[in-house]
Design an enzyme around this catalytic site. Sequence first.
Site, mmCIF file in Angstrom:
data_model
loop_
_atom_site.group_PDB
_atom_site.id
_atom_site.type_symbol
_atom_site.label_atom_id
_atom_site.label_comp_id
_atom_site.label_asym_id
_atom_site.label_seq_id
_atom_site.Cartn_x
_atom_site.Cartn_y
_atom_site.Cartn_z
ATOM 1 N N PRO A 155 0.800 -1.223 0.000
ATOM 2 C CA PRO A 155 0.000 0.000 0.000
ATOM 3 C C PRO A 155 0.835 1.277 0.000
ATOM 4 O O PRO A 155 1.856 1.368 0.673
ATOM 5 C CB PRO A 155 -0.796 -0.105 1.308
ATOM 6 C CG PRO A 155 -0.867 -1.560 1.591
ATOM 7 C CD PRO A 155 0.432 -2.128 1.092
ATOM 8 N N ASN A 156 0.365 2.222 -0.782
ATOM 9 C CA ASN A 156 0.910 3.578 -0.877
ATOM 10 C C ASN A 156 2.267 3.682 -1.558
ATOM 11 O O ASN A 156 2.787 4.778 -1.722
ATOM 12 C CB ASN A 156 0.954 4.249 0.500
ATOM 13 C CG ASN A 156 -0.423 4.399 1.081
ATOM 14 O OD1 ASN A 156 -1.331 4.874 0.426
ATOM 15 N ND2 ASN A 156 -0.586 3.955 2.313
ATOM 16 N N ARG A 195 4.930 11.050 -2.342
ATOM 17 C CA ARG A 195 4.560 10.709 -0.963
ATOM 18 C C ARG A 195 5.713 11.035 -0.021
ATOM 19 O O ARG A 195 6.779 10.428 -0.107
ATOM 20 C CB ARG A 195 4.240 9.221 -0.861
ATOM 21 C CG ARG A 195 3.936 8.786 0.552
ATOM 22 C CD ARG A 195 3.829 7.282 0.677
ATOM 23 N NE ARG A 195 3.543 6.917 2.051
ATOM 24 C CZ ARG A 195 3.793 5.739 2.564
ATOM 25 N NH1 ARG A 195 4.323 4.789 1.820
ATOM 26 N NH2 ARG A 195 3.513 5.488 3.819
ATOM 27 N N TYR A 240 10.726 9.309 1.948
ATOM 28 C CA TYR A 240 10.864 8.274 0.923
ATOM 29 C C TYR A 240 11.659 8.702 -0.306
ATOM 30 O O TYR A 240 11.899 7.884 -1.188
ATOM 31 C CB TYR A 240 9.472 7.792 0.490
ATOM 32 C CG TYR A 240 8.688 7.203 1.632
ATOM 33 C CD1 TYR A 240 8.988 5.934 2.115
ATOM 34 C CD2 TYR A 240 7.669 7.917 2.252
ATOM 35 C CE1 TYR A 240 8.290 5.386 3.178
ATOM 36 C CE2 TYR A 240 6.960 7.383 3.315
ATOM 37 C CZ TYR A 240 7.281 6.128 3.776
ATOM 38 O OH TYR A 240 6.598 5.593 4.831
ATOM 39 N N ASN A 276 8.444 -5.225 -0.552
ATOM 40 C CA ASN A 276 8.266 -4.087 0.338
ATOM 41 C C ASN A 276 6.792 -4.091 0.721
ATOM 42 O O ASN A 276 5.949 -3.643 -0.047
ATOM 43 C CB ASN A 276 8.653 -2.768 -0.313
ATOM 44 C CG ASN A 276 8.563 -1.597 0.663
ATOM 45 O OD1 ASN A 276 7.872 -1.676 1.676
ATOM 46 N ND2 ASN A 276 9.257 -0.526 0.354
ATOM 47 N N ALA A 328 3.078 -0.745 5.103
ATOM 48 C CA ALA A 328 2.453 -0.883 6.420
ATOM 49 C C ALA A 328 1.936 -2.292 6.693
ATOM 50 O O ALA A 328 1.679 -2.637 7.848
ATOM 51 C CB ALA A 328 1.323 0.127 6.570
ATOM 52 N N ASP A 379 1.275 -15.340 5.476
ATOM 53 C CA ASP A 379 0.992 -16.728 5.120
ATOM 54 C C ASP A 379 1.307 -17.014 3.657
ATOM 55 O O ASP A 379 1.815 -18.086 3.315
ATOM 56 C CB ASP A 379 -0.461 -17.074 5.424
ATOM 57 C CG ASP A 379 -0.745 -17.142 6.918
ATOM 58 O OD1 ASP A 379 0.223 -17.163 7.718
ATOM 59 O OD2 ASP A 379 -1.929 -17.166 7.282
ATOM 60 N N GLU A 433 13.001 -8.848 2.171
ATOM 61 C CA GLU A 433 12.131 -7.733 2.557
ATOM 62 C C GLU A 433 12.941 -6.447 2.465
ATOM 63 O O GLU A 433 14.118 -6.413 2.839
ATOM 64 C CB GLU A 433 11.632 -7.937 3.991
ATOM 65 C CG GLU A 433 10.684 -6.853 4.467
ATOM 66 C CD GLU A 433 10.111 -7.113 5.855
ATOM 67 O OE1 GLU A 433 9.464 -6.197 6.384
ATOM 68 O OE2 GLU A 433 10.291 -8.211 6.410
ATOM 69 N N HIS A 473 12.703 -1.995 2.975
ATOM 70 C CA HIS A 473 11.994 -0.790 3.396
ATOM 71 C C HIS A 473 12.864 0.409 3.050
ATOM 72 O O HIS A 473 14.070 0.401 3.312
ATOM 73 C CB HIS A 473 11.698 -0.806 4.893
ATOM 74 C CG HIS A 473 10.742 -1.880 5.269
ATOM 75 N ND1 HIS A 473 9.384 -1.747 5.089
ATOM 76 C CD2 HIS A 473 10.951 -3.121 5.776
ATOM 77 C CE1 HIS A 473 8.799 -2.862 5.486
ATOM 78 N NE2 HIS A 473 9.724 -3.716 5.884
ATOM 79 N N ILE A 474 12.254 1.413 2.473
ATOM 80 C CA ILE A 474 12.984 2.604 2.051
ATOM 81 C C ILE A 474 13.497 3.386 3.254
ATOM 82 O O ILE A 474 14.648 3.816 3.286
ATOM 83 C CB ILE A 474 12.084 3.477 1.154
ATOM 84 C CG1 ILE A 474 11.774 2.726 -0.144
ATOM 85 C CG2 ILE A 474 12.739 4.828 0.871
ATOM 86 C CD1 ILE A 474 10.710 3.370 -1.013
ATOM 87 N N SER A 475 12.640 3.579 4.235
ATOM 88 C CA SER A 475 13.040 4.343 5.422
ATOM 89 C C SER A 475 13.553 3.394 6.505
ATOM 90 O O SER A 475 13.314 2.189 6.462
ATOM 91 C CB SER A 475 11.855 5.152 5.960
ATOM 92 O OG SER A 475 10.864 4.286 6.483
ATOM 93 N N ARG A 501 11.701 5.519 13.251
ATOM 94 C CA ARG A 501 10.384 6.136 13.090
ATOM 95 C C ARG A 501 9.466 5.764 14.248
ATOM 96 O O ARG A 501 9.925 5.295 15.287
ATOM 97 C CB ARG A 501 9.800 5.726 11.739
ATOM 98 C CG ARG A 501 10.699 6.215 10.576
ATOM 99 C CD ARG A 501 10.126 5.941 9.245
ATOM 100 N NE ARG A 501 8.893 6.720 9.077
ATOM 101 C CZ ARG A 501 8.008 6.466 8.125
ATOM 102 N NH1 ARG A 501 8.205 5.482 7.271
ATOM 103 N NH2 ARG A 501 6.928 7.202 8.019
ATOM 104 N N ARG A 511 5.983 1.029 13.898
ATOM 105 C CA ARG A 511 6.660 0.520 12.696
ATOM 106 C C ARG A 511 7.836 -0.407 13.023
ATOM 107 O O ARG A 511 8.520 -0.889 12.122
ATOM 108 C CB ARG A 511 7.182 1.679 11.851
ATOM 109 C CG ARG A 511 6.104 2.588 11.321
ATOM 110 C CD ARG A 511 6.713 3.675 10.439
ATOM 111 N NE ARG A 511 5.781 4.712 10.138
ATOM 112 C CZ ARG A 511 4.906 4.694 9.133
ATOM 113 N NH1 ARG A 511 4.876 3.654 8.323
ATOM 114 N NH2 ARG A 511 4.090 5.708 8.938
#
Length: 140
Positions: free
Chosen positions: A7-8, A15, A20, A70, A73, A83, A94, A96-98, A103, A107
């Site tokens: 999402p997003n 954004r 990001y 990625n 959230a 699953d 996996e 993650h940009i940030s 944060r 998170r």
Amino acid sequence: MLLVNGPNLGILGRREPEVYGTETLADIEKAVAEEVAERGWDVVSVQRDSEGELVSEINRRPETVGAIVNPGALMIAGWSLRDSLAAYPRPWVEVHISNVWARERFRHDSVIAPLAHGVVVGLGPFGYRLAAQALMHLVD
């Protein structure tokens, strides 16, 4: 190779650029494709804002050589995504940009990270390139 964004992440570039960056998802997809080109891998890129749609996309592609994920959230409580990734038969990383640990507290925990072959966090969009390199190493 499967590139999964939750999402997003389809609105990267506009954004919260202070968090990001200004690269778009298309920029990231191109960078990942460049990174894995030496292997002759095609990149199947999937971005969905709905967890169920992401699950369906992953479940449809068990034949891919591996994945970069990625979850956005969904890392926090994406149990059906977890699953699906548990059933995915190939290595996956996996990303993650940030730096999620720098944060908000909510998170800090990922329900999917314990299943990943590795996690790249906090290196901006460049982290996807590193994840691609790691995946190529894992598939050797």
